[in-house]
Design an enzyme around this catalytic site. Structure first.
Site, mmCIF file in Angstrom:
data_model
loop_
_atom_site.group_PDB
_atom_site.id
_atom_site.type_symbol
_atom_site.label_atom_id
_atom_site.label_comp_id
_atom_site.label_asym_id
_atom_site.label_seq_id
_atom_site.Cartn_x
_atom_site.Cartn_y
_atom_site.Cartn_z
ATOM 1 N N ASN A 53 -3.034 -4.472 -1.162
ATOM 2 C CA ASN A 53 -4.252 -4.546 -1.963
ATOM 3 C C ASN A 53 -4.443 -3.313 -2.842
ATOM 4 O O ASN A 53 -5.132 -3.375 -3.869
ATOM 5 C CB ASN A 53 -5.484 -4.726 -1.058
ATOM 6 C CG ASN A 53 -5.724 -3.545 -0.146
ATOM 7 O OD1 ASN A 53 -4.864 -3.200 0.662
ATOM 8 N ND2 ASN A 53 -6.885 -2.929 -0.236
ATOM 9 N N HIS A 54 -3.805 -2.194 -2.493
ATOM 10 C CA HIS A 54 -3.935 -0.988 -3.320
ATOM 11 C C HIS A 54 -2.986 -1.001 -4.513
ATOM 12 O O HIS A 54 -3.106 -0.128 -5.388
ATOM 13 C CB HIS A 54 -3.724 0.267 -2.480
ATOM 14 C CG HIS A 54 -4.963 0.676 -1.746
ATOM 15 N ND1 HIS A 54 -5.836 1.635 -2.215
ATOM 16 C CD2 HIS A 54 -5.499 0.220 -0.588
ATOM 17 C CE1 HIS A 54 -6.842 1.773 -1.370
ATOM 18 N NE2 HIS A 54 -6.653 0.923 -0.368
ATOM 19 N N ASP A 75 0.837 -1.211 0.000
ATOM 20 C CA ASP A 75 0.000 0.000 0.000
ATOM 21 C C ASP A 75 0.867 1.255 0.000
ATOM 22 O O ASP A 75 0.862 2.055 0.937
ATOM 23 C CB ASP A 75 -0.977 -0.003 1.178
ATOM 24 C CG ASP A 75 -2.257 -0.755 0.852
ATOM 25 O OD1 ASP A 75 -2.276 -1.491 -0.159
ATOM 26 O OD2 ASP A 75 -3.244 -0.602 1.597
#
Length: 567
Positions: free
Chosen positions: A304-305, A272
């Site tokens: 997840n980003h 992230d």
């Protein structure tokens, strides 16, 4: 190089005070109280830092050893409160008073008090219960989070005039140096304060971007899904960093406070790097530069980003298109391809597992694709499938990580689990229905995973103050970390390194959370030392690259049905 201690800062302050100067007392909000000066038990003076032939650019002043020694006794004899009161009467630039970062040493999981009697019941505990019992027994060391405001030195690269090496030029031999990386850091900081975002190619031209991303991608794609950080000696330390989210200036502070990466100071970043903050591309490029320069000392895991779906919602795509204009689409595409190559997890030493989200399921009970039907999706129906069980490192090794968006369905679910899963105080392993992807796992699963894998510590990230606000039973992210599970075999920690997050908040009351990083030390590297720090203030003026008032506050509210999974 580590940040100079608080004591040295105030010694320098006293040596340089001129009564004729204006009496500025507009200290950064919370600088004298929330920072915890009242609790300082000792102030460290480090003479060696001032004698270095290659001074840290963020601390360019110098004093002779004699001068420092002459004033050390007075500084050490004064109480912390007196030091703050004295500083408040001097001509101190706004926000230049250091706000301490609490470094909380958590007793080793191998310590006697953590080992129960054979057969004894081990209750699951949360951070609140554990830390309340232990913090009073642990030493607190303070450091400044305001170095970026030091305006007294003409050599400070964070101030006008601009650094001399603009635009950034790729080395002719393609080999990066420490000087190149440090110049990149100071140049990115200067540009963020002085240039319109659309002028970014004047600082970091497209051809340099291509060279850096290609060089980094060539290194990353050779790394396994799980990296083993095991080339550690008696002089080594490992720094673990959580979410950064485009908060460039907080990253610069963190690197300086922890000490730059080196042969004996390794870094593991838990993902992230982009989205929400206004400087995602700068943040990502700096980390890639460190990776290219020191590939065996810097490890970048995927969050997840680092995906097409999240970056299209939370601002990174628009940021890149804004800063690179007509070449923005190509830049964004290359970033996505680099994201696909980021490893998923790491094992530090013998006993520490790190990942962005956390644990993952076993795929043993799932059907395999038939030959000739490689593009066919296998729908996941929890009612028809076998009960969920934890996966193994052998299964993790075989997972296909090279996807733009990890899948929430099909036969390649492990990457999505690793990036999106969350801990829970409820026992068992279940689908993460709040997020729509990944798993929820309880303390019993933490114990099972640690015991079977012969590990002692899990360090994951993924949850900031906005997410934790919606997680009853788990502690908030006020200090940048929480200890979520304490079990017989070890602990589960959540680490978040973006203070005062998110940068753009749609509510009147900000979270004002601290960020944190963890230092793991020899011999076993399983005994975490926490370093909490506050946000660098004031941040440069910037506009958001997403509609932060309309977009969901946390990833728990995303619509994964619209996600397009790519091979």
């Amino acid at each position: 190089m580590a940040l100079l201690p608080v004591g040295l800062f105030f010694i320098r302050l006293l040596l340089n005070h001129h009564p004729a100067q204006s009496q500025e007392t507009n200290l950064r909000e919370g600088g004298t109280k929330s920072g915890g000066f009242e609790n300082i038990e000792r102030i460290h003076i480090t003479v060696q830092e001032c004698k270095s032939k290659t001074p840290n650019p963020y601390h360019p002043w110098s004093r002779s050893e004699a001068e420092i020694t002459a004033t050390a006794a007075a500084a050490l004899s004064a109480s912390a409160t007196q030091v703050v009161e004295r500083a408040a009467t001097l001509d101190v630039p706004s926000a230049s008073i250091p706000v301490p970062s609490a470094s909380i040493h958590v007793p080793s999981t191998s310590a006697p008090q953590d080992v129960p009697e054979p057969g004894a019941h081990v209750p699951f505990a949360s951070a609140t219960q554990d830390v309340a019992e232990r913090v009073a027994q642990t030493p607190v060391v303070d450091s400044s989070s305001s170095f970026i405001r030091n305006s007294e030195s003409k050599d400070n690269p964070l101030l006008s005039p601009p650094p001399p090496k603009i635009p950034i030029v790729w080395p002719p031999d393609g080999k990066l140096s420490i000087e190149w990386v440090r110049n990149l850091m100071s140049t990115m900081d200067w540009a963020s304060r002085n240039l319109d975002p659309k002028k970014f190619p004047d600082v970091f031209p497209m051809e340099v971007f291509d060279s850096l991303v290609i060089s980094a991608s060539n290194i990353l794609h050779k790394e396994a899904n799980c990296i083993f950080v095991d080339r550690l000696g008696p002089e080594s330390t490992v720094v673990v960093v959580g979410d950064i989210h485009g908060q460039l200036h907080d990253l610069l502070f963190l690197l300086d406070d922890a000490g730059f990466p080196s042969k004996n100071r390794l870094f593991v970043f838990n993902g992230d790097y982009v989205d929400r903050g206004a400087w995602g591309i700068e943040t990502f490029l700096i980390l890639l530069a460190w990776k290219v320069f020191l590939p065996k000392s810097v490890y970048l895991l995927r969050g997840n980003h680092e995906s097409k779906y999240c970056t299209s919602i939370y601002g990174f795509e628009k940021e890149v298109l804004t800063k690179y204009g007509d070449k923005g689409k190509d830049v964004y595409r290359q970033c996505l391809w680099c994201f696909k190559r980021l490893p998923l997890t790491s094992i530090i030493g013998k006993y520490v597992y790190t990942a962005h989200g956390g644990l993952f399921r076993s795929m043993a009970a799932y059907p395999k694709r038939s030959k000739g039907k490689k593009r066919r999706r296998i729908a996941f129906d929890p009612e028809l499938s076998s009960p969920l069980s934890l996966g193994t490192f052998e299964e993790l090794k075989k997972a296909q990580r090279s996807v733009f968006d990890p899948s929430w369905e099909g036969s390649n679910l492990i990457p999505g689990d690793v990036l999106w899963s969350d801990p829970s105080m409820d026992p068992g392993l279940s689908l993460n229905t709040e997020r729509g992807i990944g798993l929820l796992w309880g303390p019993d699963c933490t114990e099972d995973f640690l015991k079977k894998s012969q590990l002692k510590l899990i360090i994951r990230s993924h949850e900031g103050p906005d997410a934790r606000e919606k997680r009853p039973g788990l502690d908030g992210m006020d200090n940048g970390f929480t200890i979520d599970h304490i079990v017989e075999s070890g602990k589960l920690i959540t680490l978040f390194s973006a203070p005062d997050y998110p940068q753009f908040q749609g509510t009147e009351d900000r979270y004002r959370n601290k960020g944190a990083y963890i230092v793991l030390e020899p011999p076993n590297f399983d005994n975490p030392v926490f370093h909490s720090f506050e946000a660098i203030t004031p941040r440069p003026q910037a506009n958001p690259f997403y509609d932060f008032e309309e977009v969901a506050d946390s990833d728990q509210e995303l619509d994964f049905a619209s996600m397009q999974t790519s091979p």
